[in-house]
Design a protein around this motif. Structure first.
Motif, mmCIF file in Angstrom:
data_model
loop_
_atom_site.group_PDB
_atom_site.id
_atom_site.type_symbol
_atom_site.label_atom_id
_atom_site.label_comp_id
_atom_site.label_asym_id
_atom_site.label_seq_id
_atom_site.Cartn_x
_atom_site.Cartn_y
_atom_site.Cartn_z
ATOM 1 N N THR A 11 71.748 -64.715 -69.710
ATOM 2 C CA THR A 11 72.572 -65.563 -70.576
ATOM 3 C C THR A 11 71.710 -66.546 -71.346
ATOM 4 O O THR A 11 71.900 -66.749 -72.558
ATOM 5 C CB THR A 11 73.614 -66.338 -69.732
ATOM 6 O OG1 THR A 11 74.409 -65.412 -68.985
ATOM 7 C CG2 THR A 11 74.524 -67.158 -70.634
ATOM 8 N N ALA B 38 78.698 -63.473 -70.198
ATOM 9 C CA ALA B 38 78.383 -64.034 -68.881
ATOM 10 C C ALA B 38 79.642 -64.124 -68.023
ATOM 11 O O ALA B 38 79.616 -63.801 -66.825
ATOM 12 C CB ALA B 38 77.757 -65.420 -69.042
ATOM 13 N N PHE C 282 76.904 -57.092 -68.934
ATOM 14 C CA PHE C 282 76.641 -58.151 -69.910
ATOM 15 C C PHE C 282 76.499 -57.564 -71.311
ATOM 16 O O PHE C 282 77.131 -58.046 -72.268
ATOM 17 C CB PHE C 282 75.375 -58.919 -69.535
ATOM 18 C CG PHE C 282 75.069 -60.092 -70.411
ATOM 19 C CD1 PHE C 282 75.453 -61.361 -70.049
ATOM 20 C CD2 PHE C 282 74.393 -59.925 -71.628
ATOM 21 C CE1 PHE C 282 75.186 -62.454 -70.863
ATOM 22 C CE2 PHE C 282 74.116 -61.005 -72.447
ATOM 23 C CZ PHE C 282 74.523 -62.269 -72.064
#
Length: 230
Positions: free
Chosen positions: A27, A44, A63
Motif C-alpha cells: 500500500t 488495501a 491488491f
C-alpha cells in the motif's frame, strides 16, 4: 504444543500479521505517486477484509485486482476528498484566527464545529474507499452510502476514527512506528468494515426474500445499484 503446529492459532496469527505487514508495504509503495492514494487504499481494504475473513487468496494478487478495477473511481473519490479537506483546512485556520487569536466566542464555537465536520469527513473518506472496494456503484452513490452507513454504525465509526487518527498521530511523532501502526490500522479498519458489511449484506438478502420475516426492520440504506465485487 498444538499452538506451534502449522494449524495452530499462534502460527495462524503470525501468518496473518505477516500478511498485513506485506499489505502495508504494498500500500505504501502504491501510494508514492500520490495521485494513486485513493486506489491504493481501496485495494488495501479489499485485501484486508479478505484476510480478516480468512478467505483464500494471495495478498499481492488481491491488491492488484482491486487496484486495477477501482483505479479511476479511486482517483475521482480521492480528488473530491482532497478538495473538501482543503476547504475544511481553510475554514479551520480562519476559525482559529477569529476565535483564538482575536478572542471571539463565536469564532471558538466555529473552531469546534469545523473540527466536528472534519471528523465526519475523515469517517466518510474511510468508508468511501472501503465501500468502493466491496460494492459496484458510481462515485456519488458511494459517497452518499458512506455517509449514511458511517452515521448508522456510529459506535464502530467512533472506534475506527480514534484508532486510525490516534495511530497516525503517534506515527508522526515516532516515524519508525509506521512499520507497526500501518498494518495495525489496516487490520482494525478491515475488521470493523468486515463486520459492518457482513451485517448489511445479510440484511439485503433478507430484503430480497419477502417470505422471511425478521424480528427487526431491515437496514434499507444501500441503494439497489449496489453489487458485490467478488
Amino acid at each position: 504444543m498444538n499452538g506451534f503446529s502449522l494449524d495452530g492459532k499462534l502460527f495462524k496469527g503470525l501468518t496473518k500479521a505477516g500478511d498485513f505487514i506485506i499489505l502495508a508495504v504494498i500500500t505504501f509503495v502504491f501510494c508514492l505517486p500520490v495521485v494513486t492514494i485513493g486506489a491504493a487504499i481501496t485495494a488495501a481494504f479489499y485485501s484486508g477484509i479478505k484476510l480478516v475473513r480468512d478467505e483464500e487468496g494471495y495478498v499481492h494478487k488481491d491488491f492488484w485486482k482491486s487496484f486495477k478495477m477501482n483505479f479511476v473511481q479511486g482517483i475521482l473519490i480521492e480528488l473530491i476528498h482532497v478538495i473538501i479537506g482543503l476547504l475544511l483546512y481553510i475554514d479551520l485556520r480562519a476559525s482559529v484566527q477569529w476565535g483564538l487569536v482575536q478572542g471571539s466566542q463565536i469564532g471558538v464555537i466555529f473552531v469546534f464545529v469545523v473540527i466536528g465536520v472534519m471528523a465526519i469527513w475523515v469517517a466518510v473518506m474511510l468508508y468511501s474507499f472501503a465501500m468502493l472496494s466491496r460494492y459496484d456503484n458510481n462515485v456519488i452513490v458511494t459517497l452518499k452510502n458512506s455517509l449514511i452507513v458511517s452515521v448508522h454504525h456510529l459506535p464502530q465509526t467512533i472506534i475506527m476514527l480514534i484508532a486510525t487518527v490516534g495511530l497516525v498521530y503517534f506515527s508522526c511523532i515516532y516515524f519508525t512506528a509506521f512499520i507497526v501502526t500501518i498494518p495495525l490500522i489496516l487490520y482494525v479498519d478491515s475488521y470493523i468494515f468486515s463486520s459492518i458489511f457482513k451485517k448489511l449484506e445479510k440484511d439485503m438478502v433478507k430484503k430480497d426474500e419477502p417470505e422471511v420475516i425478521g424480528d427487526r426492520e431491515s437496514e434499507d440504506i444501500i441503494e439497489d445499484t449496489t453489487d458485490d465485487k467478488e
